[in-house]
Design a protein around this motif. Structure first.
Motif, mmCIF file in Angstrom:
data_model
loop_
_atom_site.group_PDB
_atom_site.id
_atom_site.type_symbol
_atom_site.label_atom_id
_atom_site.label_comp_id
_atom_site.label_asym_id
_atom_site.label_seq_id
_atom_site.Cartn_x
_atom_site.Cartn_y
_atom_site.Cartn_z
ATOM 1 N N ARG A 174 18.339 29.570 17.058
ATOM 2 C CA ARG A 174 17.601 30.393 18.050
ATOM 3 C C ARG A 174 16.799 31.464 17.190
ATOM 4 N N ARG A 175 17.526 31.785 15.975
ATOM 5 C CA ARG A 175 16.961 33.007 15.244
ATOM 6 C C ARG A 175 15.748 32.476 14.664
ATOM 7 N N VAL A 176 15.581 31.226 14.023
ATOM 8 C CA VAL A 176 14.454 30.539 13.501
ATOM 9 C C VAL A 176 13.335 30.554 14.512
ATOM 10 N N ARG A 177 13.756 30.144 15.677
ATOM 11 C CA ARG A 177 12.465 29.715 16.600
ATOM 12 C C ARG A 177 12.042 30.859 17.323
ATOM 13 N N GLU A 178 12.807 32.100 17.254
ATOM 14 C CA GLU A 178 12.109 33.445 17.577
ATOM 15 C C GLU A 178 11.181 34.079 16.540
ATOM 16 N N LEU A 179 11.839 33.618 15.328
ATOM 17 C CA LEU A 179 10.869 34.168 14.106
ATOM 18 C C LEU A 179 9.682 33.519 13.989
ATOM 19 N N TRP A 180 9.640 32.032 14.487
ATOM 20 C CA TRP A 180 8.504 31.096 14.495
ATOM 21 C C TRP A 180 7.386 31.665 15.378
ATOM 22 N N TRP A 181 8.071 32.102 16.711
ATOM 23 C CA TRP A 181 7.150 32.448 17.674
ATOM 24 C C TRP A 181 6.204 33.485 17.184
ATOM 25 N N GLN A 182 6.674 34.564 16.516
ATOM 26 C CA GLN A 182 6.007 35.607 16.034
ATOM 27 C C GLN A 182 4.776 35.492 15.023
ATOM 28 N N GLY A 183 5.008 34.210 14.607
ATOM 29 C CA GLY A 183 4.082 33.596 13.634
ATOM 30 C C GLY A 183 4.414 33.734 12.424
ATOM 31 N N LEU A 184 4.019 32.374 11.517
ATOM 32 C CA LEU A 184 4.367 32.446 10.225
ATOM 33 C C LEU A 184 3.758 33.054 9.091
ATOM 34 N N PRO A 185 4.348 33.853 8.018
ATOM 35 C CA PRO A 185 3.836 34.261 6.907
ATOM 36 C C PRO A 185 2.676 33.472 6.232
ATOM 37 N N PRO A 186 1.383 33.939 5.972
ATOM 38 C CA PRO A 186 0.404 32.948 5.618
ATOM 39 C C PRO A 186 0.971 32.330 4.223
ATOM 40 N N SER A 187 1.857 32.724 3.525
ATOM 41 C CA SER A 187 2.225 32.185 2.268
ATOM 42 C C SER A 187 2.984 31.224 2.341
ATOM 43 N N VAL A 188 3.814 31.024 3.483
ATOM 44 C CA VAL A 188 4.644 30.036 3.706
ATOM 45 C C VAL A 188 4.269 28.927 4.859
ATOM 46 N N ARG A 189 2.857 29.318 5.607
ATOM 47 C CA ARG A 189 2.318 28.498 6.611
ATOM 48 C C ARG A 189 2.388 27.089 6.545
ATOM 49 N N GLY A 190 1.590 26.712 5.190
ATOM 50 C CA GLY A 190 1.196 25.427 5.043
ATOM 51 C C GLY A 190 2.463 24.576 4.720
ATOM 52 N N LYS A 191 3.637 25.092 4.079
ATOM 53 C CA LYS A 191 4.826 24.404 3.643
ATOM 54 C C LYS A 191 5.607 24.191 5.019
ATOM 55 N N VAL A 192 5.473 25.219 5.985
ATOM 56 C CA VAL A 192 6.250 24.872 7.269
ATOM 57 C C VAL A 192 5.641 23.964 8.024
ATOM 58 N N TRP A 193 4.302 24.145 8.151
ATOM 59 C CA TRP A 193 3.257 23.113 8.883
ATOM 60 C C TRP A 193 3.654 21.632 8.196
ATOM 61 N N SER A 194 3.748 21.658 6.850
ATOM 62 C CA SER A 194 4.139 20.179 6.350
ATOM 63 C C SER A 194 5.362 19.665 6.738
ATOM 64 N N LEU A 195 6.330 20.417 6.600
ATOM 65 C CA LEU A 195 7.817 20.029 7.048
ATOM 66 C C LEU A 195 7.637 19.946 8.653
ATOM 67 N N ALA A 196 7.040 20.436 9.560
ATOM 68 C CA ALA A 196 7.391 20.308 11.023
ATOM 69 C C ALA A 196 6.586 19.030 11.441
ATOM 70 N N LEU A 299 -7.203 25.242 4.306
ATOM 71 C CA LEU A 299 -7.126 26.374 3.805
ATOM 72 C C LEU A 299 -5.707 26.810 3.672
ATOM 73 N N ASN A 300 -4.764 25.896 4.218
ATOM 74 C CA ASN A 300 -3.453 26.262 3.821
ATOM 75 C C ASN A 300 -2.523 25.450 3.242
ATOM 76 N N LEU A 301 -3.113 24.110 2.532
ATOM 77 C CA LEU A 301 -2.323 23.171 1.740
ATOM 78 C C LEU A 301 -3.339 22.738 0.708
#
Length: 474
Positions: A174-196, A299-301
């Protein structure tokens, strides 16, 4: 020497006589012309104007005549007393109201001067209010920006140090999902997108290089043997012919950024990713709208990672249905969307129905580009963040959020204006307003969630196909 001095004296004598003759001639000529100038009509650029019969009066005479006629005497305040104790001077012509009239015009009366002073003070007060209001607005924006930067910095630390090292165990908490909803930091956005998004297709960087080299060979052969007209008329079976069509679409990708157009830093990179994909999936080929998705990933990867994410993203059921133009599947998605449309926005749903305005008119462009063409880039990336978390359901929930945000405006429009408005959304849309509207959308109908509603539609379709089957009829 005597001859030289004598000739010089003769020359000077002649010169003096000639100069005297000309001077007398022009003096007489001027005297003769003076009366004619006063009597003859004058000239201006586009026609004649009658000459002035009376000479212009002196400004003092005009003022004396005015005072004798009105019986009023006005003494202007001394220059030192003018504009005294004024803390704020607006940078415009409003201050001219305090100026005295030109000397050749009647001077202001005391009452008029006082009225002008009052009007000027009111204008200054209004200007002060506007300036203070704008200053407060700027300070508020700066505070929000600083707060947002602090939140991004703190979130980045959490993502880098806690979530990413324990991705599989923490991604669904739940904690990660709530943090995810607020938007990913640009520096980790590409990495999280690839994993997701994942890599179900098991594409490697080496495989990307293989298809990229094949694409380059195709480009070379096309440029040598084919004309552009032949390529545009290529058959559906030869989907790899769409390699050349990519060039036509790249120039229209984020044109305001000037980075993907020819000569831009990401032009060749975008061309390579899209070209490699058309060789990797010739059954799909290149479809208009793909360039926006690939551009956002680039732009992110890194290049190879962007291709891997791009190929896997387009292999999802929703994207595959739209990019392969599977009409049957697309209609199921539209039908599921309308179920939740009617549930969440009944008034707007009936308004659209009254004009026979179907979801395909506005949803196709939104889904094809994953909102990257319709929304500002930073807002589109935040939509992508939650889309990577929730899947295809969030794409349609975002569409309902947009409709909810502009519901009051859309209810006042007819078919044409609604279609135009939804095709080109306002540029001042903010993430806070949109996501608050998205959060208000309930993706549940009669205790059924999106996946259940879509599955029931698919089941009904299969049963309908069986009932209409020629084998059953025989």
């Amino acid at each position: 020497c005597y001859l030289e001095s004598n000739s010089t004296a003769m020359y000077l004598d002649k010169w003096l006589k000639l100069s005297s003759l000309f001077r007398n001639f022009f003096a007489k000529r001027t005297k003769e012309l003076k009366p004619a100038v006063q009597s003859a009509p004058g000239w201006k650029l586009f026609g004649k104007v009658p000459p002035r019969e009376n000479l212009p009066k002196d400004s003092k005479i005009i003022q004396q005549e005015y005072e004798a006629r009105t019986g009023r005497m006005y003494k202007p305040p001394p220059p030192s007393a003018r504009r005294k104790n004024i803390e704020f001077e607006p940078l415009s012509t409003t201050a001219l109201i305090l100026e005295d009239r030109p000397a050749n015009l009647p001077a202001k009366s005391v009452e008029e001067a006082l009225r002008h002073r009052q009007e000027y003070d009111e204008m200054v007060a209004e200007a002060k209010k506007r300036e203070i209001k704008e200053a407060h607005k700027r300070k508020k924006i700066m505070r929000e920006r600083f707060k947002q930067e602090e939140n991004i910095a703190s979130a980045m630390v959490i993502w880098v140090n806690e979530i990413l090292p324990n991705w599989e165990g923490m991604r669904a908490t739940r904690r990660v999902r709530e943090l995810w909803w607020q938007g990913l930091p640009p520096s980790v956005r590409g990495k999280v997108w690839s994993l997701a998004v994942g890599n179900e297709l098991n594409i490697t960087p080496e495989l990307y290089e293989i298809f990229l080299s094949r694409a380059k060979e195709r480009w070379k052969s096309f440029s040598e043997t084919s004309s552009e007209n032949d390529i545009e008329g290529a058959s559906v079976a030869d989907r790899e012919a769409s390699l050349e069509l990519i060039k036509l679409d790249i120039s229209r990708t984020f044109p305001s950024l000037y980075i993907f157009q020819k000569g831009g830093p990401y032009h060749d990179l975008l061309h390579s990713v899209l070209g490699a994909y058309t060789c990797y999936r010739p059954d799909v080929g290149y479809v208009q709208g793909m360039s926006f998705i690939a551009a956002v990933l680039i732009l992110n990867l890194e290049e190879a990672d962007a291709f891997i994410a791009f190929a896997n993203l387009l292999n999802k059921p929703c994207q595959l249905a739209f990019f392969r133009v599977d009409h049957s599947m697309m209609l199921k998605y539209f039908a599921a969307f309308e179920v939740f449309f009617e549930e969440n926005l009944p008034k707007l749903f009936l308004h659209f129905k009254s004009y026979s305005l179907t979801p395909d008119i506005y949803l196709i462009d939104w889904i094809f580009t994953l909102y990257s063409k319709s929304l500002p880039l930073d807002l589109a990336c935040r939509v992508w963040d939650v889309f990577c978390r929730d899947g295809e359901e969030f794409l349609f929930r975002t569409g309902l959020g947009i409709l909810r945000l502009y519901e009051d405006i859309l209810l006042q429009m007819d078919f044409i204006h609604i279609a135009q408005f939804l095709t080109k959304l306002p540029e001042d849309i903010t993430s806070e307003k949109l996501f608050s509207c998205i959060a208000a959308i309930q993706m549940q109908n009669s205790n059924k969630k999106w996946a259940q509603v879509f599955a029931s539609l698919m089941k009904d379709n299969k049963e309908g196909d069986k009932n209409h089957s020629p084998a059953l009829k025989s």
